[in-house]
Every structure is written in structure tokens, then in C-alpha cells.
Write a protein that holds these residues in place. Structure first.
Motif, PDB file in Angstrom:
ATOM      1  N   ASP A 125     -17.517 -26.716  12.861  1.00  0.00           N
ATOM      2  CA  ASP A 125     -16.702 -25.752  12.112  1.00  0.00           C
ATOM      3  C   ASP A 125     -15.964 -26.439  10.968  1.00  0.00           C
ATOM      4  O   ASP A 125     -15.799 -25.862   9.883  1.00  0.00           O
ATOM      5  CB  ASP A 125     -15.699 -25.071  13.051  1.00  0.00           C
ATOM      6  N   LYS A 168     -18.354 -26.889   8.098  1.00  0.00           N
ATOM      7  CA  LYS A 168     -18.578 -25.598   7.425  1.00  0.00           C
ATOM      8  C   LYS A 168     -17.399 -25.243   6.532  1.00  0.00           C
ATOM      9  O   LYS A 168     -17.577 -24.713   5.423  1.00  0.00           O
ATOM     10  CB  LYS A 168     -18.830 -24.503   8.452  1.00  0.00           C
ATOM     11  N   ASP A 169     -16.207 -25.558   6.993  1.00  0.00           N
ATOM     12  CA  ASP A 169     -15.022 -25.300   6.171  1.00  0.00           C
ATOM     13  C   ASP A 169     -15.028 -26.177   4.915  1.00  0.00           C
ATOM     14  O   ASP A 169     -14.602 -25.740   3.842  1.00  0.00           O
ATOM     15  CB  ASP A 169     -13.748 -25.550   6.970  1.00  0.00           C
ATOM     16  N   ARG A 197     -17.316 -24.503   2.497  1.00  0.00           N
ATOM     17  CA  ARG A 197     -16.677 -23.320   1.907  1.00  0.00           C
ATOM     18  C   ARG A 197     -15.681 -23.724   0.813  1.00  0.00           C
ATOM     19  O   ARG A 197     -15.609 -23.083  -0.243  1.00  0.00           O
ATOM     20  CB  ARG A 197     -15.968 -22.518   3.000  1.00  0.00           C
ATOM     21  N   GLN A 241     -23.113 -21.071  -3.989  1.00  0.00           N
ATOM     22  CA  GLN A 241     -23.410 -20.313  -2.778  1.00  0.00           C
ATOM     23  C   GLN A 241     -24.174 -21.231  -1.825  1.00  0.00           C
ATOM     24  O   GLN A 241     -25.243 -21.720  -2.166  1.00  0.00           O
ATOM     25  CB  GLN A 241     -24.270 -19.096  -3.163  1.00  0.00           C
ATOM     26  N   TRP A 242     -23.618 -21.487  -0.644  1.00  0.00           N
ATOM     27  CA  TRP A 242     -24.264 -22.389   0.310  1.00  0.00           C
ATOM     28  C   TRP A 242     -25.224 -21.623   1.232  1.00  0.00           C
ATOM     29  O   TRP A 242     -24.885 -20.570   1.762  1.00  0.00           O
ATOM     30  CB  TRP A 242     -23.246 -23.109   1.178  1.00  0.00           C
ATOM     31  N   TRP A 243     -26.417 -22.186   1.367  1.00  0.00           N
ATOM     32  CA  TRP A 243     -27.388 -21.744   2.366  1.00  0.00           C
ATOM     33  C   TRP A 243     -27.633 -22.921   3.302  1.00  0.00           C
ATOM     34  O   TRP A 243     -27.537 -24.086   2.886  1.00  0.00           O
ATOM     35  CB  TRP A 243     -28.707 -21.335   1.716  1.00  0.00           C
ATOM     36  N   LEU A 292     -24.631 -19.372   4.513  1.00  0.00           N
ATOM     37  CA  LEU A 292     -23.505 -19.846   5.320  1.00  0.00           C
ATOM     38  C   LEU A 292     -22.594 -18.669   5.666  1.00  0.00           C
ATOM     39  O   LEU A 292     -22.179 -18.506   6.813  1.00  0.00           O
ATOM     40  CB  LEU A 292     -22.728 -20.921   4.542  1.00  0.00           C
ATOM     41  N   ASP A 293     -22.304 -17.845   4.671  1.00  0.00           N
ATOM     42  CA  ASP A 293     -21.479 -16.646   4.869  1.00  0.00           C
ATOM     43  C   ASP A 293     -22.151 -15.474   4.168  1.00  0.00           C
ATOM     44  O   ASP A 293     -22.503 -15.578   2.977  1.00  0.00           O
ATOM     45  CB  ASP A 293     -20.074 -16.852   4.295  1.00  0.00           C
ATOM     46  N   GLU A 294     -22.354 -14.389   4.868  1.00  0.00           N
ATOM     47  CA  GLU A 294     -22.989 -13.215   4.276  1.00  0.00           C
ATOM     48  C   GLU A 294     -22.120 -12.634   3.171  1.00  0.00           C
ATOM     49  O   GLU A 294     -20.908 -12.815   3.129  1.00  0.00           O
ATOM     50  CB  GLU A 294     -23.240 -12.152   5.352  1.00  0.00           C
TER      51      GLU A 294
END
Length: 483
Positions: free
Chosen positions: A228, A231-232, A235, A244-246, A258-260
């Protein structure tokens, strides 16, 4: 490695040269200078340009050729320029992403045109009736698609992000890259710092770049699940740099946001009022500036009419198919990938829904088929078309060209031709074929079939400088039914 038997060999020097000197007379497809030693042996020289007198260090020898690296220039070419990137060159650790930054941009295009013409003639005995003006665009900041390798190097206490070194499996220590868009170039060092600060820094081997007109997507390949906290960190980077991360935990099918939410990745073809949504791992052209011009020229050469049916072979996402549908009566797009066929259908429906009243796209169908196993039976079953657009991968369109040739030869009564399938009487070959190629050798091979066995003439051919500063040759050829 280049083979001199497949290269236009340089003439022997007209005047004796000092011992160890070589006169460079041409370039090969790997952007190496080509010279001939006094004993007649051909030498391929990294870093040397035509017209130069050089000394070189040989590091590989065969019976009829040698490979060498430039050590000194005694007479410099007027076309030699200062490379735009500090990581380009022959020095240790030099980046291998570009091969021609030392050659004037206009001369690069001329060399690629020569490569195309030489391939057509030497491999297929085909000569285009008209040479098309080269399609050119920005020489820097053009690469909107790239696969950047990532590696944490404990001994140096740093993370490397970039392309591989020349002829090496190691990643170049790149701090800048001038062929990437400026906003991505400015991200290279922050990306290194980002990965260095992640818990997963040892298990993230790759970042794939995909830029649309409004969105920059980065696909992070990670071999273990991300925490987590990591991932932060992604972001926070996305918010700071507008990306935009994939994430890609396994194969290409596992790529996901990563985030819809957020804007969709897409590029436009404004000449046709078309917008092409795509996923970051879909095949799209590296250079969007050139792609727009390429599609416009291809459609002009194809000259599809409102009463004509057109087939787009190797259609991908519909890069050519949808623009063709703005001009013709009916279109068939054929592609080997079921996933791309599904995406092309979605793109067609979205664009159809956005069309103004009275400006609807032509009836268009997409099918998935292995185009490397094409036969006359399958070709005829797809129905006749007035015109074809062919845009294959590097392997070319041999099976498609062969099927067309087999039908023509059978109708001529050639003894070795296979029998014609049922229903062939109502089928007619296309009057015109526009062939877009990323490999001049396979284009030449297929052109030989079309011209010498399928009843076509090569009306025009020219290069498309999709990849400035590299030796990659993209090209386009037009074939017309012979009278």
C-alpha cells in the motif's frame, strides 16, 4: 549483422590511401559506414559516415567482411553533425536507442530512401514508377511509445531507467533522452528517485510509456504484489507529474489501472474527425505526428470512393479502417488478434455515435484471422474489394501476396498453380493496393510477388521517417493492376 552479399558493395578506392586508412563510401541498414580494404574485403564501421577517410579498430572478422569501430577521422563528412544527446556515441556506456544522431537529419531520410530503393531492386527486381516525397516530422521529442528498462544497482546505490547500452544487456545511465516528449524527458530522474524509494525497487524491471493526445500513461511491470505504501508513492508521483499509472503483475492481459477513473487514453486523426481510444499495451504508432500525415497520405493514394468496398488487412485498432470508412461504401478490417478486433469494433461504434447527422461511417465489419496462413480459398471467401490497404508487422504479408499471386497464375493457366476454389468466377482482385511497411526487405519480397506473379505494377514508393535518428525504415508503396 549485415551481410555484404545483401549490400550494395562499395567501389574500390581510386587512389592509394595511407596504411590503415579506409574510405567510407556508403552506409548499411544498421547505420554503419561501409568501406573496402586494399585486399577487397568489406569493412562495416560503427560511427563512420560516407565520404569520410577514417581509421578503425576491427573487432570481428569473417572470410569476406569485418566489423570495426571508428577510432579516428582523417577527413570529415560535410553531413556530420553534433549529436543532440549527451548519451549518444561509441563511448563506454553509450545509449543504444539511436544510431544516427551524428548524421544530418535530411541525409538520414535520403539514406533510408536509398535503402528502400535498393531493397526493391536487389531483392525483387522492382522499380517504382514514381518516388514519393518522404514523410517527415519533428526530429526530437517524437517518441510517444517506449519501453524503458528499470534496474536497481546496489553497488552504485541508484536506479537506472532507460534504454540499453549499445550492443549490451546493461541499461544506459541516462539522465536525459531528447527523442522522448519533453515532459517525459523531464521525468527520467524523478522516476529513478521514485523507484529507488519503493519497497519493490528490486522487482520492478520495466516501465512502458504510452502518450495520447491528453493523457500520459506509465505501465509498471512488477514481479511481486505492491505494498500500500508503494501504491501511495505512485499516486503522489502521478499527482505531481500528471501521469496515469497502470500496473502489470504478469502478462500483458493483466494490465490494469492503479485507480479507476480519469480521462481515457486516446489519439485523434483530425483530418477525418476520428478519435482512437487505446490501452497502453495496444499497438499504436510510436510517432503520432507522422501517423497523422501517414494516414492522410495513405487515404489520398488509396482514393477510396463512396461506391467502393475496401479491405484493410492487419487493421489493428482501426488506425486506417475508420478513416477509410469516412470515404467508402463498405469496409472490412482483418486482424490476427481477437482482442484488437474487439477494440476496433468498440472504436468504430464510439466514432459512429459521435458522427454528425448525415456523416455516418460506412458499413464496417471486423474479423479475426491468422493472416500468415492465408489461402486463395479464404481470400475469395472474404469477397472482392475494389481496393486494399495492407499494413503488416515486420514479417510482411507474404501469405496474402502469395494467395493473390496463386489466383492470378491459375487464371493464366500456369502449370504449377493450385486449382481455383469454387466461386472464383465472381471474384476480382483489387485494382489498387496501398502497402505500408516497417521492413523494406519483406516489402521487397512481397512486391516481387505482386509485380512478377500477381499482375501488378509498382506505381509509387517512398519512405516515412517514423523513427528519426534510428536506422529503422518505414515505407509506403502503391500497386496498380497492370493493364
Amino acid at each position: 549483422m549485415s551481410d555484404p552479399t545483401a549490400t550494395h558493395l562499395p567501389p574500390e578506392p581510386q587512389h592509394p590511401l595511407p596504411p590503415g586508412w579506409l574510405e567510407v563510401t556508403s552506409m548499411d541498414m544498421d547505420a554503419q559506414g561501409v568501406a573496402r580494404k586494399s585486399d577487397g574485403k568489406v569493412v562495416f564501421i560503427d560511427g563512420a559516415l560516407p565520404t569520410e577517410l577514417v581509421s578503425a579498430n576491427t573487432h570481428r572478422k569473417k572470410n569476406n567482411w569485418e566489423q570495426a569501430s571508428l577510432t579516428e577521422i582523417h577527413r570529415e563528412s560535410s553531413l556530420r553533425v553534433r549529436p543532440g544527446c549527451p548519451h549518444f556515441g561509441l563511448h563506454a556506456g553509450a545509449c543504444g536507442g539511436c544510431k544516427m544522431q551524428h548524421l544530418d537529419a535530411g541525409a538520414q531520410v535520403a539514406m533510408k530512401q536509398r535503402v528502400l530503393e535498393d531493397n526493391l531492386w536487389h531483392l525483387a527486381k522492382v522499380k517504382a514508377e514514381t518516388i514519393l516525397r518522404p514523410i517527415e516530422g519533428p526530429a526530437w521529442g517524437y517518441r510517444y511509445r517506449a519501453r524503458l528498462s528499470v534496474r536497481y544497482v546496489p553497488k552504485k546505490g541508484t536506479v537506472l531507467v532507460g534504454f540499453h547500452e549499445r550492443k549490451s544487456r546493461y541499461i544506459a545511465d541516462m539522465q536525459t533522452c531528447k527523442i522522448l516528449p519533453p515532459h517525459v524527458d523531464a521525468m527520467l530522474m524523478p522516476l529513478r528517485a521514485l523507484i529507488a524509494g519503493m519497497q519493490a525497487r528490486d522487482t520492478c524491471p520495466q516501465i512502458e510509456l504510452a502518450c495520447g493526445d491528453a493523457v500520459t500513461a506509465l505501465v509498471l511491470r512488477h514481479l511481486e504484489p505492491l505494498s500500500d505504501a508503494d501504491k501511495d508513492r505512485l499516486r503522489a508521483f502521478a499527482a505531481e507529474h500528471g501521469v496515469q499509472w497502470w500496473l502489470q503483475p504478469k502478462g500483458p492481459d493483466t494490465v490494469h489501472l492503479l485507480d479507476e477513473g480519469g480521462e481515457q487514453l486516446a489519439y485523434g486523426l483530425p483530418d477525418f474527425g476520428i478519435t482512437m481510444p487505446f490501452k497502453p499495451t495496444d499497438f499504436t504508432q510510436v510517432n503520432p505526428h507522422i501517423n497523422r500525415v501517414l494516414v492522410t497520405r495513405a487515404l489520398r493514394l488509396l482514393d477510396a470512393r463512396e461506391d467502393e468496398r475496401v479491405i484493410d488487412w492487419f487493421c489493428g485498432l482501426g488506425n486506417f479502417t475508420l478513416p477509410i470508412a469516412t470515404r467508402s461504401r463498405e469496409v472490412l478490417g482483418v486482424e490476427g488478434s481477437e482482442a484488437l478486433v474487439a477494440r476496433s469494433r468498440e472504436n468504430y461504434q464510439k466514432n459512429q455515435a459521435q458522427r454528425q447527422a448525415g456523416k455516418a461511417l460506412a458499413a464496417t465489419n471486423f474479423v479475426a484471422r491468422n493472416l500468415f496462413e492465408m489461402t486463395p480459398e479464404v481470400l475469395i471467401a472474404d469477397g472482392a474489394a475494389d481496393k486494399w490497404l495492407v499494413d503488416p508487422p515486420r514479417e510482411g504479408a507474404f501469405a496474402l501476396s502469395k494467395a493473390l499471386a496463386d489466383i492470378h497464375q491459375a487464371r493464366l493457366g500456369a502449370a504449377e498453380a493450385p486449382p481455383l476454389p469454387a466461386g472464383h468466377e465472381r471474384w476480382q482482385p483489387p485494382r489498387r493496393i496501398v502497402y505500408v511497411s516497417c521492413n523494406p526487405a519483406t516489402l521487397a519480397r512481397d512486391a516481387g510477388l505482386l509485380v512478377h506473379q500477381a499482375g501488378y505494377r509498382c506505381a509509387a514508393a517512398g519512405v516515412v521517417n517514423m523513427f528519426p535518428h534510428t536506422a529503422h525504415v518505414e515505407s509506403m508503396a502503391v500497386f496498380e493492376r497492370a493493364a
